[in-house]
Design an enzyme around this catalytic site. Structure first.
Site, mmCIF file in Angstrom:
data_model
loop_
_atom_site.group_PDB
_atom_site.id
_atom_site.type_symbol
_atom_site.label_atom_id
_atom_site.label_comp_id
_atom_site.label_asym_id
_atom_site.label_seq_id
_atom_site.Cartn_x
_atom_site.Cartn_y
_atom_site.Cartn_z
ATOM 1 N N PRO A 1 0.840 -1.202 -0.032
ATOM 2 C CA PRO A 1 0.015 0.149 0.012
ATOM 3 C C PRO A 1 0.802 1.286 -0.057
ATOM 4 O O PRO A 1 1.901 1.548 0.776
ATOM 5 C CB PRO A 1 -0.738 0.018 1.169
ATOM 6 C CG PRO A 1 -1.102 -1.581 1.488
ATOM 7 C CD PRO A 1 0.378 -2.216 1.038
ATOM 8 N N CYS A 2 0.614 2.423 -0.848
ATOM 9 C CA CYS A 2 1.281 3.096 -1.117
ATOM 10 C C CYS A 2 0.879 4.691 -0.402
ATOM 11 O O CYS A 2 1.546 5.765 -0.480
ATOM 12 C CB CYS A 2 1.661 3.636 -2.647
ATOM 13 S SG CYS A 2 -0.057 3.943 -3.471
ATOM 14 N N GLN A 3 -0.237 4.623 0.241
ATOM 15 C CA GLN A 3 -0.690 5.846 0.726
ATOM 16 C C GLN A 3 0.249 6.582 1.630
ATOM 17 O O GLN A 3 0.244 7.870 1.732
ATOM 18 C CB GLN A 3 -2.088 5.692 1.298
ATOM 19 C CG GLN A 3 -3.167 5.149 0.495
ATOM 20 C CD GLN A 3 -3.276 3.453 0.399
ATOM 21 O OE1 GLN A 3 -2.383 2.963 0.891
ATOM 22 N NE2 GLN A 3 -4.418 3.081 0.268
ATOM 23 N N PHE B 1 3.367 6.563 1.590
ATOM 24 C CA PHE B 1 4.606 7.345 0.814
ATOM 25 C C PHE B 1 4.116 8.425 -0.105
ATOM 26 O O PHE B 1 4.838 8.942 -0.699
ATOM 27 C CB PHE B 1 5.301 6.096 0.122
ATOM 28 C CG PHE B 1 5.816 5.222 1.163
ATOM 29 C CD1 PHE B 1 6.527 5.331 2.314
ATOM 30 C CD2 PHE B 1 5.448 3.997 1.055
ATOM 31 C CE1 PHE B 1 6.915 4.393 3.170
ATOM 32 C CE2 PHE B 1 5.473 2.720 1.818
ATOM 33 C CZ PHE B 1 6.476 3.124 2.907
#
Length: 291
Positions: A78-80, A82
């Site tokens: 999950p990228c949220q 970063f």
């Protein structure tokens, strides 16, 4: 055969499948993602709704029905936490640790039976100055797992997708299996920029259905996801309030017909504005812009 971690609805998996790989096992903790993954694949499928932090080698073997020895591991944690679009994320956000969870499971697999490669995909914010120390730690863990690690930021519009979407790819090659192989970013494959515009992707579509609770998706024209919310903001009817190609506001990014889309977004008021400025995109139009 590959192991897919944080598989989502299976977009990265689809790319590898088209390249000739088989997905041996896939995991994501979001039940809607796994439902989409299964819906878009013929039986049998190998996708499971489980928290990657709880996955062990024994669990992989159990689900596989024998010793699970993938030739590669793929996934996009999950990228949220970063993302540059999410500046308020706290340093102790638990999602920060998920790339290290990926690295630990990769290390365990590689120690048991050599894994040829891995691909980890994320937002470019992960390699930004803000997260430089964390990115160095992640790359160190991946190298410690037994891989030669290379990274690059690639834009989807350079690879035949009508969307300007930067993504970080971290790729590792096992030097014991491939001592002379170093991953290099692929050369762009878009040869005609007119093929990656909003016009090329959605100009041929009829107007979508406006959402209401009584509509039947089976009756929608073109596709069951070709619907959008009814425009409510006065900007949609005020002359000059919305201009094609203007992205000054996160809530009212307006697309230009003859350029790739901005990175497709979703949620509340983030869905982008149609180039004709009269409504937001339909779900299906957004899908087309993502390829």
């Amino acid at each position: 055969m590959l192991l897919s971690l944080f598989c989502g609805a299976g977009g990265l998996d689809l790319g590898f499948e088209r390249a000739g790989y088989e997905i041996g096992l896939a995991f994501d903790k979001n039940p809607d993602s796994i439902a989409s993954y299964k819906h878009n694949r013929n039986e049998p499928h190998n996708a499971y709704c489980e928290d990657i932090r709880d996955i062990t080698l024994a669990r992989l073997d159990e689900l596989h029905g024998g010793l699970f020895t993938p030739e590669g591991v793929i996934g996009g944690p999950p990228c949220q936490s970063f993302s540059r679009a999410n500046p308020l994320v706290e340093d102790e956000d638990p999602r920060h640790e998920l790339p290290l969870v990926y690295a630990r499971l990769l290390s365990a697999l590689n120690e048991r039976s050599p894994v040829g490669f891995f691909v980890l995909e994320n937002v470019p914010g992960l390699c930004s100055e803000k997260h430089a120390t964390r990115f160095e730690e992640i790359c160190g863990a991946l190298e410690g797992a037994g891989f030669t690690v290379t990274s690059a930021v690639l834009n989807a519009s350079d690879y035949q997708t009508p969307q300007s979407r930067d993504r970080l790819f971290v790729v590792g090659i096992n030097p014991e299996l491939f001592p002379h192989v170093v991953w290099t970013p692929p050369a762009p494959t878009t040869t005609d920029r007119q093929n990656v515009t909003v016009r090329a992707a959605i100009a041929n579509l009829v107007e979508p259905v406006r959402f209401s609770r009584n509509v039947n998706p089976d009756d929608f024209p073109v596709h069951r996801n070709h619907w959008c919310m009814r425009p409510k903001s006065p900007k949609f009817s005020r002359p000059g309030a919305l201009v094609p190609g203007r992205s000054g506001s996160r809530s009212f990014k307006t697309l230009s017909w003859d350029q790739p889309s901005y990175t497709v977004a979703f949620g509340n008021r983030e869905v982008h504005i149609h180039p004709d400025c009269h409504r937001r995109l339909s779900v299906y139009e957004a899908m087309r812009l993502q390829g």
